[in-house]
Write a protein that holds these residues in place. Structure first.
Motif, PDB file in Angstrom:
ATOM      1  N   GLY A  14       0.402  -1.017   0.155  1.00 34.11           N
ATOM      2  CA  GLY A  14      -0.091   0.256  -0.007  1.00 34.11           C
ATOM      3  C   GLY A  14       0.544   1.428  -0.116  1.00 34.11           C
ATOM      4  O   GLY A  14       0.457   1.852  -0.715  1.00 34.11           O
ATOM      5  N   PRO A  15       1.517   1.423   0.806  1.00 34.39           N
ATOM      6  CA  PRO A  15       2.800   2.831   1.021  1.00 34.39           C
ATOM      7  C   PRO A  15       3.890   2.927   0.001  1.00 34.39           C
ATOM      8  O   PRO A  15       4.063   3.938  -0.183  1.00 34.39           O
ATOM      9  CB  PRO A  15       3.524   2.696   2.132  1.00 34.39           C
ATOM     10  CG  PRO A  15       3.231   1.127   2.721  1.00 34.39           C
ATOM     11  CD  PRO A  15       2.362   0.302   1.770  1.00 34.39           C
ATOM     12  N   LEU A  16       3.561   1.916  -1.128  1.00 38.70           N
ATOM     13  CA  LEU A  16       5.329   1.801  -2.195  1.00 38.70           C
ATOM     14  C   LEU A  16       4.741   3.533  -2.703  1.00 38.70           C
ATOM     15  O   LEU A  16       6.031   4.164  -3.207  1.00 38.70           O
ATOM     16  CB  LEU A  16       4.775   0.560  -2.940  1.00 38.70           C
ATOM     17  CG  LEU A  16       5.136  -0.577  -2.299  1.00 38.70           C
ATOM     18  CD1 LEU A  16       4.843  -2.040  -3.374  1.00 38.70           C
ATOM     19  CD2 LEU A  16       6.944  -0.358  -1.708  1.00 38.70           C
ATOM     20  N   LEU A  17       4.090   3.197  -3.883  1.00 43.28           N
ATOM     21  CA  LEU A  17       3.238   4.917  -4.550  1.00 43.28           C
ATOM     22  C   LEU A  17       3.541   5.901  -4.041  1.00 43.28           C
ATOM     23  O   LEU A  17       4.219   6.797  -4.645  1.00 43.28           O
ATOM     24  CB  LEU A  17       2.493   4.604  -5.470  1.00 43.28           C
ATOM     25  CG  LEU A  17       2.141   3.181  -5.871  1.00 43.28           C
ATOM     26  CD1 LEU A  17       0.724   3.137  -7.429  1.00 43.28           C
ATOM     27  CD2 LEU A  17       3.140   2.951  -6.970  1.00 43.28           C
ATOM     28  N   ALA A  18       3.432   5.930  -2.727  1.00 41.39           N
ATOM     29  CA  ALA A  18       3.380   7.502  -3.069  1.00 41.39           C
ATOM     30  C   ALA A  18       4.644   8.064  -1.797  1.00 41.39           C
ATOM     31  O   ALA A  18       5.382   8.810  -2.167  1.00 41.39           O
ATOM     32  CB  ALA A  18       2.759   7.679  -0.729  1.00 41.39           C
ATOM     33  N   GLY A  19       5.456   6.461  -1.600  1.00 40.38           N
ATOM     34  CA  GLY A  19       7.098   6.434  -1.345  1.00 40.38           C
ATOM     35  C   GLY A  19       7.978   6.855  -2.232  1.00 40.38           C
ATOM     36  O   GLY A  19       8.973   7.526  -2.566  1.00 40.38           O
ATOM     37  N   PHE A  20       7.712   6.416  -3.251  1.00 44.72           N
ATOM     38  CA  PHE A  20       8.142   6.889  -4.784  1.00 44.72           C
ATOM     39  C   PHE A  20       7.896   8.397  -5.226  1.00 44.72           C
ATOM     40  O   PHE A  20       9.300   8.846  -5.200  1.00 44.72           O
ATOM     41  CB  PHE A  20       7.508   5.922  -6.166  1.00 44.72           C
ATOM     42  CG  PHE A  20       7.917   4.381  -6.515  1.00 44.72           C
ATOM     43  CD1 PHE A  20       9.504   4.627  -6.216  1.00 44.72           C
ATOM     44  CD2 PHE A  20       7.174   3.768  -5.964  1.00 44.72           C
ATOM     45  CE1 PHE A  20      10.145   2.997  -6.986  1.00 44.72           C
ATOM     46  CE2 PHE A  20       7.693   2.761  -6.592  1.00 44.72           C
ATOM     47  CZ  PHE A  20       8.566   2.435  -7.023  1.00 44.72           C
ATOM     48  N   GLU A  21       6.773   8.669  -4.960  1.00 45.29           N
ATOM     49  CA  GLU A  21       6.490  10.619  -5.186  1.00 45.29           C
ATOM     50  C   GLU A  21       7.147  11.239  -4.361  1.00 45.29           C
ATOM     51  O   GLU A  21       8.040  11.722  -5.096  1.00 45.29           O
ATOM     52  CB  GLU A  21       5.559  10.623  -5.023  1.00 45.29           C
ATOM     53  CG  GLU A  21       4.552  12.089  -5.661  1.00 45.29           C
ATOM     54  CD  GLU A  21       3.302  12.315  -5.067  1.00 45.29           C
ATOM     55  OE1 GLU A  21       2.415  13.150  -5.599  1.00 45.29           O
ATOM     56  OE2 GLU A  21       2.791  11.288  -4.652  1.00 45.29           O
ATOM     57  N   GLN A  22       7.176  10.338  -3.224  1.00 51.20           N
ATOM     58  CA  GLN A  22       8.314  11.489  -2.245  1.00 51.20           C
ATOM     59  C   GLN A  22       9.457  11.788  -2.402  1.00 51.20           C
ATOM     60  O   GLN A  22      10.094  12.872  -2.159  1.00 51.20           O
ATOM     61  CB  GLN A  22       7.895  10.880  -1.156  1.00 51.20           C
ATOM     62  CG  GLN A  22       8.827  11.670   0.135  1.00 51.20           C
ATOM     63  CD  GLN A  22       8.427  10.841   1.746  1.00 51.20           C
ATOM     64  OE1 GLN A  22       7.754  10.527   2.021  1.00 51.20           O
ATOM     65  NE2 GLN A  22       9.063  11.473   2.155  1.00 51.20           N
ATOM     66  N   ASN A  23      10.256  10.302  -2.398  1.00 52.06           N
ATOM     67  CA  ASN A  23      11.605  10.196  -2.647  1.00 52.06           C
ATOM     68  C   ASN A  23      12.610  10.820  -4.712  1.00 52.06           C
ATOM     69  O   ASN A  23      13.043  11.814  -4.307  1.00 52.06           O
ATOM     70  CB  ASN A  23      12.169   8.769  -2.964  1.00 52.06           C
ATOM     71  CG  ASN A  23      12.311   8.346  -1.355  1.00 52.06           C
ATOM     72  OD1 ASN A  23      13.015   8.539  -0.759  1.00 52.06           O
ATOM     73  ND2 ASN A  23      11.385   7.297  -1.133  1.00 52.06           N
TER      74      ASN A  23
END
Length: 747
Positions: free
Chosen positions: A376-385
């Motif tokens: 679940g958290p993966l895509l938000a993590g990509f965007e942030q990094n």
């Protein structure tokens, strides 16, 4: 609205797809897995061999005729006497190293008419793959799956890699390495046999080997005779041995027969080689960063450098020879990045990646709590990094392309360890030994260096660096220089002073500096302005830019490994192939033309007639050697003609990338039909997104190669040691060829 929210909304509009097959002919497949993943499909498309005949450990197979040539190309064995075929641009550095103004093999070509004339190439290697093995379980033993940073995980992985790789070749003359696949979800061991006595046998003149030059690079139609010939030599036991006049031509386990039967649309084609790097599983944020941030900056820097190099090379034969290989290397990816950016935009690659991410979001939300927690958290993590790292990626690109693109600064930076050794009060013998090693490298550097040319490059590239780097990430040292040398001509004035004051611009000056360093005098280098600028930029880079860049890329790597694992779990019917990483791969496709734009249709082949139509004595890219023009006028083509001309090149749908240069292109019977040397410009985005309608690999037809060797160069003795099959009027028989079984290899 956040991007993730848009993805969630888009997910509601997308119907789930049960099976998501790779597009036709897409894939860089591991030879070890062909039997289970690809054999049936390949045979349905025209392969008449088995997977075992392509990759085998215990009998001669196609993989035993393919080598990694040097560090970044592919070559193939085409005789039982170790004759090695690769691209002209792959052998370019070696051809250049043997050239001088008096003996200009780049311009005139080179042909060894007897074995004693074959030229050694110190440092050049040819690497065979003996076997490969899935060692994932051994590499990941003791490595936690959660609660560990990427840095700590990699440290544990590297410890296991070293242990497993060493054990695999203990007691043998083989070498080994282990590479990650699927972003570190899997690991494979490669056992290799590395030969170091590789001699130049033949190369056409650049007017053939580079015909079309930068004008035609990454383009179709193409008429380039992009090949060169080398020979592998071995010791008396047929094993690798250092160069010796007593060494004998290597006897391979298998060499490729060469087909004269030609090709037609729809014919099966197989490419074996060592593709360098692809990023097929990038997220939408990674694709956007590639074509909107990184590529434009690198293109701008290289464009400026190429313009200056070209002017000086045109004005001086000495500079032309010194910079021939450098220019070709810089130009190659400059043009590739331009085509890649255009291709990604034309495919609307970001939107297509967002559609995939929306499907992934839907799959995650439809799963159980474990799936939601894990993915679940993966895509938000990509965007942030990606958002955090954007400026740091740009700053890194300007350091590597612009600052280290100035040879004086790159050379000064390469010596930075010597003052550090002195400051650490290392033993005098250690410092002297390090300085002596640097002296040996100095010879090669200055052989191919022009300080006046580099000064012009420095003025242009430093201006781009200072102006293109995000202001907050420009070092104070560089800001001070901008104030000291203001205005449009400021960097030109600074470069003139830099090159006037630095002792590292000449071989004699560098030798004096190194002599003083060997005696423990660190100021011999630290007082040099080139060293001061290089260290100011690099120390700032290491302290300010690299930590954030490394942190975000490590985070993205961790997220990517999990994301790719999720994609594979989501799409169980899809055959996934790993990104390229300089390991042996198979790609397969079919001979085919294509339509690059509305109203434009390209045929699948070119001929000598078309080459002569391009001839232009006023344009260096399209000069035709007198001997070739004579053969054309006389129609003296030997047995290599088809319909009154000689086929030169053809295109097919094989998925290739950098590193596939020099790869054999093989027909369904296991016979060599050409040498891969390029891709079409419209298809260069295939490193990130493959498009079956536009991606084409460009191949030199073996019949033009043989024509050049035999009729143009008069080196028919080389053709006689090859195994020729079929003819233009008598196609080879279609049955499966049995390959000779040799002794077993230690597994």
């Amino acid at each position: 609205m956040r991007i993730l929210s848009r993805l969630a909304l888009l997910a509601l509009l997308i119907v789930p797809v049960a099976t998501w097959a790779a597009p036709p002919d897409e894939g860089l497949w591991l030879p070890l897995l062909l039997k289970q993943l690809n054999e049936a499909d390949m045979q349905q498309k025209g392969l008449r061999l088995t997977a075992e005949q392509i990759y085998s450990v215990n009998q001669g197979s196609l993989k035993d005729a393919v080598v990694q040539f040097g560090g970044g190309c592919t070559g193939e064995i085409i005789s039982d006497q170790g004759l090695l075929l690769t691209n002209h641009h792959c052998g370019y550095g070696q051809i250049q190293s043997h050239s001088s103004v008096e003996q200009d093999y780049l311009t005139k070509g080179y042909w060894a008419m007897q074995r004693a004339e074959e030229l050694p190439n110190p440092g050049l290697t040819a690497t065979f793959i003996v076997r490969m093995e899935d060692v994932t379980a051994q590499i990941l033993v003791g490595v936690p799956t959660t609660g560990i940073t990427e840095f700590d995980r990699e440290r544990l992985v590297q410890t296991n890699i070293q242990r497993v790789a060493q054990a695999a070749v203990q007691g043998t003359h083989y070498q080994s390495f282990i590479r990650p696949f699927f972003n570190g979800n899997e690991y494979y061991l490669f056992v290799t046999e590395v030969f170091t006595d590789i001699r130049l046998v033949g190369a056409p003149p650049s007017a053939i080997g580079k015909f079309g030059g930068d004008t035609d690079n990454w383009a179709w139609p193409r008429h380039t005779g992009d090949f060169s010939l080398f020979r592998i030599y071995a010791g008396p036991d047929n094993r690798p041995a250092p160069y010796s006049a007593a060494n004998q031509p290597f006897k391979p386990r298998h060499h490729l027969p060469i087909s004269l039967s030609g090709i037609k649309p729809g014919d099966f084609t197989l490419v074996l080689g060592f593709p360098g790097r692809t990023n097929e599983y990038l997220t939408s944020w990674g694709v956007a960063e590639t074509y909107s941030v990184s590529n434009p900056a690198k293109v701008k820097v290289r464009e400026a450098k190429l313009r200056l190099l070209a002017a000086d090379m045109q004005a001086s034969d000495q500079v032309r020879i010194q910079y021939a290989a450098k220019y070709a290397g810089i130009a190659n990816y400059w043009k590739k990045w331009i085509g890649e950016t255009r291709g990604l935009k034309k495919l609307d690659a970001v939107a297509r990646k967002q559609e995939q991410e929306a499907r992934f979001t839907q799959w995650v939300q439809s799963g159980d709590d474990a799936r939601k927690a894990g993915y679940g958290p993966l895509l938000a993590g990509f965007e942030q990094n990606y958002r955090t790292g954007r400026d740091y990626t740009l700053a890194r690109d300007y350091v590597t392309e612009a600052v280290l693109g100035v040879e004086l600064l790159a050379y000064a930076n390469s010596l930075a360890h010597l003052p550090e050794l002195i400051a650490q009060k290392r033993p005098a013998a250690e410092v002297a030994a390090a300085a002596d090693k640097a002296k040996k490298g100095r010879v090669g550097f200055f052989k191919n260096y022009s300080a006046p040319t580099d000064q012009k490059v420095a003025a242009a590239l430093l201006a781009l660096y200072a102006g293109g780097t995000p202001p907050a990430l420009v070092p104070d040292y560089v800001k001070a220089l901008q104030q000291q040398y203001p205005g449009p001509a400021g960097w030109t004035k600074y470069a003139a002073q830099l090159f006037r004051r630095s002792r590292l611009t000449t071989a004699a000056g560098a030798a004096a500096v190194l002599d003083e360093l060997a005696q423990g005098n660190a100021r011999a280098l630290t007082d040099d302005p080139a060293y001061q600028l290089a260290t100011a930029v690099i120390s700032h880079y290491r302290a300010i830019i690299l930590p954030v860049y490394t942190s975000t890329t490590d985070n993205i790597a961790l997220l990517s490994r999990t994301y790719l694992a999720g994609l594979r779990q989501m799409q169980t019917d899809r055959k996934f192939y790993p990104d390229a990483n300089l390991t042996l791969r198979v790609s397969y496709g079919q001979v085919a033309g294509y339509q690059p734009a509305d109203g434009v249709q390209y045929d699948y082949y070119t001929t000598l007639d078309g080459l002569m139509e391009k001839a232009d004595p006023t344009n260096p890219d399209f000069e035709v050697p007198a001997r070739l023009a004579e053969l054309y006028q006389a129609k003296d083509y030997g047995p290599y003609a088809v319909n009154g001309t000689v086929p030169v090149a053809f295109i097919a749908t094989n998925h290739t990338t950098g590193g596939n240069s020099g790869s054999p292109v093989i027909n369904g019977r296991g016979e060599l039909i050409g040498v891969n040397f390029d891709r079409n410009w419209e298809g260069t985005m295939s490193d990130i997104m493959y498009d079956p309608d536009r991606v084409r690999n460009i191949t030199l037809d073996v019949r033009y190669l043989l024509f050049v060797v035999d009729k143009y160069a008069g080196a028919g003795h080389l053709v006689k040691e090859m195994t020729l099959v079929g003819s233009p009027n008598q196609p080879a028989a279609p049955e499966v060829k049995k390959m000779k079984v040799k002794r077993k290899v230690r597994a």
